[in-house]
Motif scaffolding. Structure first.
Motif, PDB file in Angstrom:
ATOM      1  N   ARG A  44       0.828  -1.215   0.000  1.00 45.65           N
ATOM      2  CA  ARG A  44       0.000   0.000   0.000  1.00 45.65           C
ATOM      3  C   ARG A  44       0.856   1.255   0.000  1.00 45.65           C
ATOM      4  NH1 ARG A  44      -3.015  -2.954   3.700  1.00 45.65           N
ATOM      5  NH2 ARG A  44      -2.035  -1.867   5.446  1.00 45.65           N
ATOM      6  N   GLU A  45       1.921   1.249   0.799  1.00 45.05           N
ATOM      7  CA  GLU A  45       2.803   2.413   0.839  1.00 45.05           C
ATOM      8  C   GLU A  45       3.473   2.650  -0.508  1.00 45.05           C
ATOM      9  OE1 GLU A  45       5.473   1.520   4.005  1.00 45.05           O
ATOM     10  OE2 GLU A  45       4.033   2.029   5.572  1.00 45.05           O
ATOM     11  N   VAL A  47       2.323   1.781  -3.493  1.00 44.55           N
ATOM     12  CA  VAL A  47       1.315   2.266  -4.444  1.00 44.55           C
ATOM     13  C   VAL A  47       1.000   3.735  -4.178  1.00 44.55           C
ATOM     14  CG1 VAL A  47      -1.108   2.026  -5.114  1.00 44.55           C
ATOM     15  CG2 VAL A  47       0.324   0.011  -4.925  1.00 44.55           C
ATOM     16  N   GLN A  48       0.893   4.112  -2.912  1.00 47.14           N
ATOM     17  CA  GLN A  48       0.627   5.513  -2.591  1.00 47.14           C
ATOM     18  C   GLN A  48       1.772   6.407  -3.041  1.00 47.14           C
ATOM     19  OE1 GLN A  48      -0.112   5.451   1.605  1.00 47.14           O
ATOM     20  NE2 GLN A  48      -2.254   4.834   1.380  1.00 47.14           N
ATOM     21  N   GLN A  50       3.828   5.824  -5.554  1.00 45.34           N
ATOM     22  CA  GLN A  50       3.781   5.907  -7.013  1.00 45.34           C
ATOM     23  C   GLN A  50       2.669   6.844  -7.467  1.00 45.34           C
ATOM     24  OE1 GLN A  50       5.910   4.595  -9.269  1.00 45.34           O
ATOM     25  NE2 GLN A  50       7.108   3.979  -7.505  1.00 45.34           N
ATOM     26  N   ASN A  51       1.509   6.751  -6.828  1.00 48.63           N
ATOM     27  CA  ASN A  51       0.403   7.638  -7.193  1.00 48.63           C
ATOM     28  C   ASN A  51       0.743   9.096  -6.912  1.00 48.63           C
ATOM     29  OD1 ASN A  51      -1.168   5.540  -8.087  1.00 48.63           O
ATOM     30  ND2 ASN A  51      -2.292   5.317  -6.168  1.00 48.63           N
ATOM     31  N   ALA A  52       1.420   9.355  -5.804  1.00 46.02           N
ATOM     32  CA  ALA A  52       1.809  10.727  -5.481  1.00 46.02           C
ATOM     33  C   ALA A  52       2.801  11.256  -6.506  1.00 46.02           C
ATOM     34  CB  ALA A  52       2.412  10.783  -4.083  1.00 46.02           C
ATOM     35  N   LYS A  53       3.681  10.396  -6.986  1.00 49.11           N
ATOM     36  CA  LYS A  53       4.671  10.830  -7.970  1.00 49.11           C
ATOM     37  C   LYS A  53       3.997  11.152  -9.312  1.00 49.11           C
ATOM     38  CE  LYS A  53       7.703   7.749  -9.201  1.00 49.11           C
ATOM     39  NZ  LYS A  53       8.880   6.901  -9.408  1.00 49.11           N
ATOM     40  N   PHE A  54       2.998  10.365  -9.696  1.00 47.32           N
ATOM     41  CA  PHE A  54       2.373  10.560 -11.002  1.00 47.32           C
ATOM     42  C   PHE A  54       1.247  11.586 -10.986  1.00 47.32           C
ATOM     43  CE2 PHE A  54       4.144   6.240 -11.826  1.00 47.32           C
ATOM     44  CZ  PHE A  54       5.024   6.648 -12.805  1.00 47.32           C
ATOM     45  N   GLU A  55       0.835  12.064  -9.808  1.00 51.49           N
ATOM     46  CA  GLU A  55      -0.188  13.109  -9.763  1.00 51.49           C
ATOM     47  C   GLU A  55       0.339  14.427 -10.313  1.00 51.49           C
ATOM     48  OE1 GLU A  55      -1.386  13.366  -5.729  1.00 51.49           O
ATOM     49  OE2 GLU A  55      -2.882  11.795  -5.896  1.00 51.49           O
ATOM     50  N   LYS A  56       1.629  14.643 -10.209  1.00 48.98           N
ATOM     51  CA  LYS A  56       2.230  15.909 -10.622  1.00 48.98           C
ATOM     52  C   LYS A  56       2.529  15.958 -12.123  1.00 48.98           C
ATOM     53  CE  LYS A  56       4.343  16.146  -6.098  1.00 48.98           C
ATOM     54  NZ  LYS A  56       5.558  15.961  -5.348  1.00 48.98           N
TER      55      LYS A  56
END
Length: 91
Positions: A44-45, A47-48, A50-56
């Motif tokens: 989970r950590e 994935v979170q 990776q998602n934070a990196k690709f939000e930008k």
């Protein structure tokens, strides 16, 4: 303690009890780190993160060179033949 004592008896004087105790604690910590809950938490950590990196990341936009309004006659003229000499696309 039980596993350390078992290991101490099995090595028969090659290691001290404190070394057996240390190795038993290291093994216990390793078992805990590979438990199902910890693996799921690490997943989970990851994935979170990776998602934070690709939000930008900004979405890509087509350039003027990708204009799709070209008529088919520009690249399929009367002399164009496909595979086996056909004049139809996808034959």
């Amino acid at each position: 303690m039980k596993s350390a004592h078992r290991k101490f008896r099995s090595v028969k004087g090659e290691k001290s009890f404190s070394e057996c105790l240390k190795s038993a604690w290291m093994f216990a910590k390793l078992q805990v780190s590979f438990s199902d809950e910890n693996i799921a938490k690490k997943d989970r950590e990851f994935v979170q993160a990776q998602n934070a990196k690709f939000e930008k990341v900004a979405p890509s936009k087509r350039s003027s060179y990708d204009d799709l309004s070209i008529p088919a006659s520009a690249y399929y003229n009367a002399n164009s033949t496909g595979r086996f000499g056909s004049h139809f696309v996808n034959d």
